[in-house]
Design an enzyme around this catalytic site. Structure first.
Site, mmCIF file in Angstrom:
data_model
loop_
_atom_site.group_PDB
_atom_site.id
_atom_site.type_symbol
_atom_site.label_atom_id
_atom_site.label_comp_id
_atom_site.label_asym_id
_atom_site.label_seq_id
_atom_site.Cartn_x
_atom_site.Cartn_y
_atom_site.Cartn_z
ATOM 1 N N CYS A 138 -34.098 -68.915 34.372
ATOM 2 C CA CYS A 138 -33.215 -68.175 33.455
ATOM 3 C C CYS A 138 -32.286 -69.088 32.656
ATOM 4 C CB CYS A 138 -32.384 -67.162 34.226
ATOM 5 S SG CYS A 138 -33.379 -65.971 35.095
ATOM 6 N N HIS B 169 -25.903 -65.177 30.495
ATOM 7 C CA HIS B 169 -27.202 -64.715 30.987
ATOM 8 C C HIS B 169 -27.035 -63.302 31.539
ATOM 9 C CE1 HIS B 169 -30.951 -64.264 32.904
ATOM 10 N NE2 HIS B 169 -30.528 -64.509 34.124
ATOM 11 N N ASN C 40 -32.918 -58.075 33.263
ATOM 12 C CA ASN C 40 -32.887 -59.539 33.230
ATOM 13 C C ASN C 40 -34.206 -60.051 32.642
ATOM 14 O OD1 ASN C 40 -32.977 -62.268 33.808
ATOM 15 N ND2 ASN C 40 -32.246 -62.058 35.913
HETATM 16 N N1 ACO Z 1 -32.857 -49.063 45.226
HETATM 17 C C1 ACO Z 1 -32.192 -48.543 46.278
HETATM 18 N N2 ACO Z 1 -31.743 -49.291 47.286
HETATM 19 C C2 ACO Z 1 -31.973 -50.622 47.244
HETATM 20 C C3 ACO Z 1 -32.669 -51.221 46.172
HETATM 21 C C4 ACO Z 1 -33.117 -50.380 45.144
HETATM 22 N N3 ACO Z 1 -33.769 -50.857 44.060
HETATM 23 N N4 ACO Z 1 -32.733 -52.550 46.400
HETATM 24 C C5 ACO Z 1 -32.105 -52.776 47.565
HETATM 25 N N5 ACO Z 1 -31.660 -51.613 48.084
HETATM 26 C C6 ACO Z 1 -30.930 -51.398 49.320
HETATM 27 C C7 ACO Z 1 -31.117 -52.534 50.284
HETATM 28 O O1 ACO Z 1 -32.301 -52.355 51.016
HETATM 29 C C8 ACO Z 1 -29.869 -52.423 51.134
HETATM 30 O O2 ACO Z 1 -30.060 -51.421 52.091
HETATM 31 P P1 ACO Z 1 -29.585 -51.648 53.617
HETATM 32 O O3 ACO Z 1 -28.110 -51.867 53.520
HETATM 33 O O4 ACO Z 1 -29.988 -50.387 54.274
HETATM 34 O O5 ACO Z 1 -30.342 -52.864 54.072
HETATM 35 C C9 ACO Z 1 -28.815 -51.902 50.160
HETATM 36 O O6 ACO Z 1 -29.535 -51.393 49.017
HETATM 37 C C10 ACO Z 1 -27.860 -52.980 49.683
HETATM 38 O O7 ACO Z 1 -28.597 -54.093 49.245
HETATM 39 P P2 ACO Z 1 -27.855 -55.409 48.821
HETATM 40 O O8 ACO Z 1 -28.879 -56.482 48.649
HETATM 41 O O9 ACO Z 1 -26.714 -55.661 49.748
HETATM 42 O O10 ACO Z 1 -27.279 -54.989 47.412
HETATM 43 P P3 ACO Z 1 -26.331 -55.825 46.502
HETATM 44 O O11 ACO Z 1 -25.080 -55.079 46.278
HETATM 45 O O12 ACO Z 1 -26.218 -57.257 46.967
HETATM 46 O O13 ACO Z 1 -27.119 -55.844 45.131
HETATM 47 C C11 ACO Z 1 -28.645 -57.163 43.792
HETATM 48 C C12 ACO Z 1 -28.432 -56.368 45.085
HETATM 49 C C13 ACO Z 1 -28.493 -56.212 42.607
HETATM 50 C C14 ACO Z 1 -30.030 -57.764 43.827
HETATM 51 C C15 ACO Z 1 -27.565 -58.261 43.708
HETATM 52 O O14 ACO Z 1 -27.531 -58.980 44.917
HETATM 53 C C16 ACO Z 1 -27.843 -59.239 42.589
HETATM 54 O O15 ACO Z 1 -27.769 -58.896 41.427
HETATM 55 N N6 ACO Z 1 -28.096 -60.513 42.912
HETATM 56 C C17 ACO Z 1 -28.317 -61.530 41.885
HETATM 57 C C18 ACO Z 1 -29.694 -61.433 41.356
HETATM 58 C C19 ACO Z 1 -29.881 -62.275 40.129
HETATM 59 O O16 ACO Z 1 -28.946 -62.511 39.396
HETATM 60 N N7 ACO Z 1 -31.105 -62.699 39.925
HETATM 61 C C20 ACO Z 1 -31.454 -63.393 38.730
HETATM 62 C C21 ACO Z 1 -31.499 -64.848 38.901
HETATM 63 S S1 ACO Z 1 -31.919 -65.565 37.388
HETATM 64 C C22 ACO Z 1 -33.563 -66.119 37.372
HETATM 65 O O17 ACO Z 1 -33.797 -67.309 37.379
HETATM 66 C C23 ACO Z 1 -34.682 -65.137 37.348
#
Ligand code: ACO
Length: 333
Positions: free
Chosen positions: A117, A259, A289
């Site tokens: 990214c 980003h 993203n």
């Molecule tokens: N729908 C419903 N529930 C979900 C989903 C979904 N799509 N995905 C995960 N959950 C659940 C999980 O299973 C978890 O359930 P549990 O508590 O029973 O285990 C709960 O939601 C909470 O999950 P978390 O991972 O704690 O959620 P979080 O608040 O951390 O958000 C997210 C997750 C959105 C992925 C966040 O961590 C994030 O944005 N991280 C950064 C990702 C990013 O920026 N990536 C790009 C990198 S750039 C590149 O090079 C591609």
């Protein structure tokens, strides 16, 4: 070609997104998720997915055509193409070569860059140096991704977050009385924990086999929580470092183009810089993203929306798999 260019300016931008818009409700028909979860956790409402036969180079060419038109140059003035992508049409030849042919450009230097990214910001840095060398005059820098091709549509924790698209910029080497355009660039990386965000198979470590495909190793895998924490840290650091390097203060910024990965990451960046969210251009809600395409798509949108004027100070900042991060400070001309 100027004999001693001292400035590199962006003279045209363009972007493209596939026509197929997929809403969060559409995603909820594929995996166990909801519009409410996706919006509140990420800020995303919809994303564009390319057609099965639409490639990264196709999207890149559409964005590039618009950037060339906006720049008002003849396409054969371009002598350098750099394409940032982690979803190339194929491992080789480079997507940049395919684009050169599709655009009907003459013999030019072309290559792909892979910094996930952060790719577009890295590519701007490389193009900037190559143009300042005096060996090149006009560069086409593209960020383009077909993320839908590497998403695991059985993994709700990743597939709802990404989208497809392309953005492009035409850069020109100039002789100016005072430095304008790209004022400075910064890049960084920490490769100590690649499994935080990776596509494990398809390279030399895990070549394609029936087993690698059956175990879904060709799809993107991410530890979202850890990436989130790292993103907050490196986006802030990359921003404050480049602002300080160029002897500005955060309040001098007219616009920030971060980003587009997660609205909560962007909000934490605004807090760290102590500048209001109104100074950020965001389109995460409509694109998700798009990896290396996210910064150039947002830059093009911001310019076309009249949010960028000559003399404005603009910060581009990105992070991605690797981990990688980078920032660019631009005095728009
Ligand atoms: N729908 C419903 N529930 C979900 C989903 C979904 N799509 N995905 C995960 N959950 C659940 C999980 O299973 C978890 O359930 P549990 O508590 O029973 O285990 C709960 O939601 C909470 O999950 P978390 O991972 O704690 O959620 P979080 O608040 O951390 O958000 C997210 C997750 C959105 C992925 C966040 O961590 C994030 O944005 N991280 C950064 C990702 C990013 O920026 N990536 C790009 C990198 S750039 C590149 O090079 C591609």
């Amino acid at each position: 070609m100027p004999s001693h260019p001292n400035s590199v300016t962006i003279i045209g931008t363009g972007s493209y997104a596939p026509s197929n818009v997929v809403t969060n409700d559409d995603m909820a028909k594929i995996v166990d998720t909801s519009d409410e979860w996706i919006r509140t956790r990420s800020g995303i409402s919809a994303r564009h997915f390319a057609a099965a036969d639409e490639t990264t180079s196709d999207m890149a060419c559409a964005a590039a055509e618009r950037a060339i038109e906006a720049a008002g140059i003849e396409r054969n003035e371009i002598d350098l193409i750099i394409v940032a992508t982690m979803t190339p049409d194929m491992p080789f030849p480079s997507t940049a070569c395919l684009i050169q042919s599709k655009l009907g450009l003459p013999n030019v230097t072309t290559f792909d860059m892979q910094a996930a990214c952060s790719g577009f910001v890295y590519a701007l840095s490389v193009a900037n140096s190559m143009l300042l060398s005096g060996n090149f005059n006009k560069a086409l820098v593209i960020g383009a991704e077909k993320m839908s091709g590497i998403l695991d549509f059985e993994d709700r924790t990743t597939c709802v977050l990404f989208g497809d698209g392309a953005g492009a910029a035409v850069l020109s080497a100039e002789q100016t009385t005072e430095k304008v355009g790209i004022l400075g660039v910064l890049g960084g990386a920490d490769g100590s924990n690649p499994s935080l965000l990776q596509q494990p198979a398809g390279g030399s470590a895990i070549p394609a086999t029936t087993e690698s495909i059956a175990s879904r190793q060709h799809f993107l895998k991410m530890n979202g929580k850890e990436i989130f924490k790292a993103a907050v840290r490196v986006m802030g650091q990359a921003s404050t470092d480049i602002i300080e390097q160029q002897s500005y203060d955060p309040e001098d910024l007219n616009l920030v183009i971060p980003h587009q990965a997660n609205m909560r990451i962007i909000e934490s960046l605004a807090k760290r810089l102590s500048i209001p969210m109104e100074k950020f251009h965001n389109n995460l809600d409509r694109y998700g993203n798009t990896s290396a395409a996210s910064v150039p798509i947002a830059l093009d949108e911001a310019y076309r929306a009249g949010r960028i004027q000559s003399g404005d100070l603009i910060l581009l900042v990105a992070f991605g798999a690797g981990l990688t991060w980078g920032s660019t400070l631009i005095k728009w001309q």
